[in-house]
Design an enzyme around this catalytic site. Structure first.
Site: not given
Ligand code: GLA
Length: 724
Positions: A527, A549, A481, A367-368, A444, A477-479
């Protein structure tokens, strides 16, 4: 099937169990005569007759005024400023400066299949025989603006799609100020409105209210479809339930600002409109230029909300989701986020992979935190190159080790964002979304990247392309935020600045289109801080979306129940995590209602937990087809029962069912008969867990007594029934 009766001037659009009927009336007004259960009849002109309120509903001077007013008539696509005072679907400002709009029928075309509305996502046909399409051509004679109303009806499923294309056929420029994808006038207000509200960590909870005179509805102006309201609404006739009665669903295939409104007028009718939110929207059209609206998906059924959901599910599984993983089994993944956040390196991930493999998982998702200098959320979005301090030897070395262990590898991106502290921002300080002379808000610690610009998209595409093409990556996974404020693009001239939000969405779709075409084997999971962009536009590009989340299974229940009103289990990202109160068993039972995976540190499991996980993974394989392709029946809804809830999946041939029940809160003197739905009442079913054989009739009418089986907080039970 679509037919046109030219003597009556009536279009009849039929699906197996529904009819949608449009008439062309006096002075070429386009009217909606009926939408509901299938009718064999053609002539429904009597349905258009209304009594109007004297001079307060002005009327066309060429029609006897007691007969017709656009203010009360069932208008198929309502226009602004020309006598219909209810909510309008379209308003076009002309070169005289007013936005009076008045469209009338000019012609039509009926064809097989369903045309694409690219670059916008839409429902598609796999074969031309699946659907028929009607285009009604309408025109505003004063401005020359041409409006095409596009309808597709499916021959094997009770769904009707609608969208609208506007072309400036006049000689002067015009500005579209409102363009809704659909307008539907129903001759009663005898409905409850159901919508899906929420927030980060609590998306898509069901909310129900009685329709009242006036305008009510939901909307987003956050730049995305949002956690807070989903572009979905249903009207449920009073007295209708989960299992019976009229339900009208409406869902917009769009990932940006939307509005759904329902207006009940003085004569007791209901008008629904759904489309792009007109707030901060307008679109400039020079002569001969066109604008295409997003598509809305209508479902009608008299089998209640449950019947409506099953129609959406089937349509989206077969006619919206695309690509390799449409029907291919998705890999069972473990994601690093909740276990590590930003704190990982190659060794840690390799240890994860080894343990995950032993448990039978298929893929590790990093992930991130793998790029730029990112060790927290204050920097590096936009710098899509590997942080070799964390991943010593680079990404390919990590992936090789993961692959050698026998796992696939997935990665995280947030392509439409930029950190002020990034090399990208320092090189291109005007590439973020902003307006002149005004400080931008921060969310964020990040800005939104202006993907309405082609040069920006090219840069992001090229950066990501090199990572994706040089490494063996199986999943992305394409986020997304944060939401969009101070919305503007450095490239848009002032007179087009209200085009920004829609251009941003088109930019996102363009990027997603390029990636899904360039990497057809990658599984994309959308996402947005969980499910902040859980909409059918995104499902066109990614077959699954991270639902929320919040991974606590009890909190997940309302989220998954609400989401399931419109979206199938195969699209709902759901993981077992280390979080919070309930035990592993219930976590697994709840996450199985979704794509299933893990989000925990597999090196820190107790032997008991490992044994439970081995069982869950076995269940995942055993029930994959039933959950992904079976029919969902909501049995007890946590929005209405505060102690327990239950749901089930039934195979289309009714030979197999899987029912899950969860105790959310212990109830003193608890009595719990679990009644199933959707079985064959005349068949006998063996329950795998108890070995008992029951009739379908017993399971559906008496129910199975679980009073002494589960009763404590967080306990749950899965029961599998197989026809004898
Ligand atoms: C969002 C996603 C999480 C994760 C974080 C990473 O909040 O929903 O699942 O990937 O970003 O920063």
């Amino acid at each position: 099937m679509i037919t046109y009766n030219s003597s009556e001037r009536i279009f009849k659009l039929d699906t197996p169990d529904t009819s949608y009927i449009i008439g062309i009336g006096a002075e070429d007004y386009i009217l909606n005569l009926y939408y509901g259960a299938y009718l064999p009849d053609i002539n429904l002109w009597a349905n258009a007759e209304r009594i109007k309120s004297a001079s307060f509903s002005p009327a066309n001077p060429h029609i006897p005024h007691e007969k017709f007013s656009t203010d009360v008539a069932p208008m198929e696509y309502s226009c602004n400023g020309s006598g219909d005072f209810r909510i309008s679907a379209i308003a076009v400002r002309n070169s005289d400066g007013n936005s009076v709009t008045d469209i009338r029928y000019k012609g039509h075309k009926i064809s097989k299949g369903k045309p694409s509305i690219a670059p916008l996502p839409s429902v598609y046909v796999n074969d031309e025989s699946e659907a028929d399409t009607l285009e009604i051509y309408a025109e505003d004679k004063v401005t020359g603006v041409e409006v095409t109303l596009i309808y597709t009806v499916f021959n094997n499923i009770d769904a009707v799609t609608k969208s609208v294309r506007v072309t400036n056929g006049g000689k002067a420029p015009v500005d579209i100020e409102r363009i809704f994808s659909t307008c539907l006038d129903l001759p009663t207000m005898d409905f409850d409105l159901i919508t899906l509200y929420g927030r980060h960590m609590k998306e898509r909870c069901r909310e129900q209210r009685r329709l009242a005179h006036g305008i009510q509805g939901v909307a987003s102006k956050r730049g995305s479809s949002s956690h807070n309201q989903n572009p979905f609404a249903a009207l449920l006739r009073h007295g209708a339930t989960e299992d019976n009665g009229d339900a009208y669903g409406i869902n917009l295939i769009y990932s940006g600002n939307f509005e759904f409104s329902a207006e009940c007028d003085y004569s007791g009718t209901t008008r629904m409109i759904m489309g792009i939110n007109p707030t901060d929207f307008s679109w400039h059209l020079e002569p001969d230029e066109s604008f295409q609206s997003p598509e809305a998906v209508h479902v009608y059924t008299n089998e209640g909300l449950g019947g409506m959901s099953r129609i959406y599910h089937r349509l989206y599984i077969n006619n919206l989701v695309r690509g390799k993983y449409k029907y291919e089994k998705r890999p069972l993944l473990i994601n690093s986020w909740e276990a590590c956040f930003f704190d990982f390196d190659t060794d840690k991930l390799v240890a994860f992979a080894k343990n995950a493999k032993e448990l039978g998982m298929d893929m590790l998702v990093m992930d991130d935190g793998w790029f730029g200098k990112r060790n927290d959320d204050t920097n590096s979005l936009g710098d899509w190159f590997v942080n070799e301090n964390k991943l010593k030897g680079g990404l390919s070395k990590l992936i090789e080790q993961v692959n050698d262990i026998g796992l696939k590898f997935g990665i995280w991106y947030e392509p439409e964002m930029i950190s002020p502290d990034s090399e990208l921002f320092r090189a291109h300080p005007d590439w973020y979304v902003h307006v002149p002379n005004r400080e931008s808000s921060i969310g964020r610690n990040q800005y939104v990247l202006d993907v309405s610009r082609e040069d920006v998209r090219d840069n992001i595409f090229n950066q990501m392309y090199s990572v994706l093409s040089e490494n063996k990556i199986d999943y992305l996974k394409w986020d997304f935020n944060r939401n969009i404020s101070e919305a503007g693009s450095a490239l848009l001239p002032a007179e087009r600045s209200k085009e920004f939000f829609h251009r941003f969405v088109l930019g996102t779709y363009d990027l997603m289109d390029r990636f899904t075409k360039a990497f057809p084997d990658i599984l994309f999971e959308n996402c947005s801080g969980g499910g902040g962009r859980f909409d059918p536009g995104m499902l066109y590009y990614s077959p699954q979306i991270w639902t929320s989340d919040h991974t606590d299974p009890i909190e997940r229940l309302t989220i998954q129940f609400g989401t399931s009103l419109c979206y199938p289990a195969s699209t709902m990202g759901a993981h077992v995590s280390a979080a919070k109160r309930t035990g592993f068993e219930t976590k697994g039972n709840v996450a199985l209602w979704g794509t299933f995976g893990y989000e925990l540190d597999p090196t820190k499991l107790t032997e008991d937990d490992r044994q439970i996980i081995l069982g869950q993974i076995n269940d995942y394989h055993k029930y994959y087809d039933l959950i992904h392709y079976g029919d969902l029946y909501r049995l007890i809804d946590p929005h209405t029962d505060h102690f327990k809830c239950a749901w089930s999946f039934v195979s289309p041939d009714k030979k197999e069912a899987l029912a899950t029940a969860v105790i959310m809160r212990e109830n003193f003197c608890h009595l719990f008969f679990l009644k199933l739905k959707g079985l064959d009442k005349d068949r006998m079913y063996r329950c795998e867990e108890t070995g008992e054989v029951y009739s379908g009739a017993l399971l559906m009418n008496s129910g199975i007594n679980l009073s002494r089986v589960i009763w404590r907080d967080g306990e749950s039970k899965m029961l599998h029934f197989i026809a004898e």
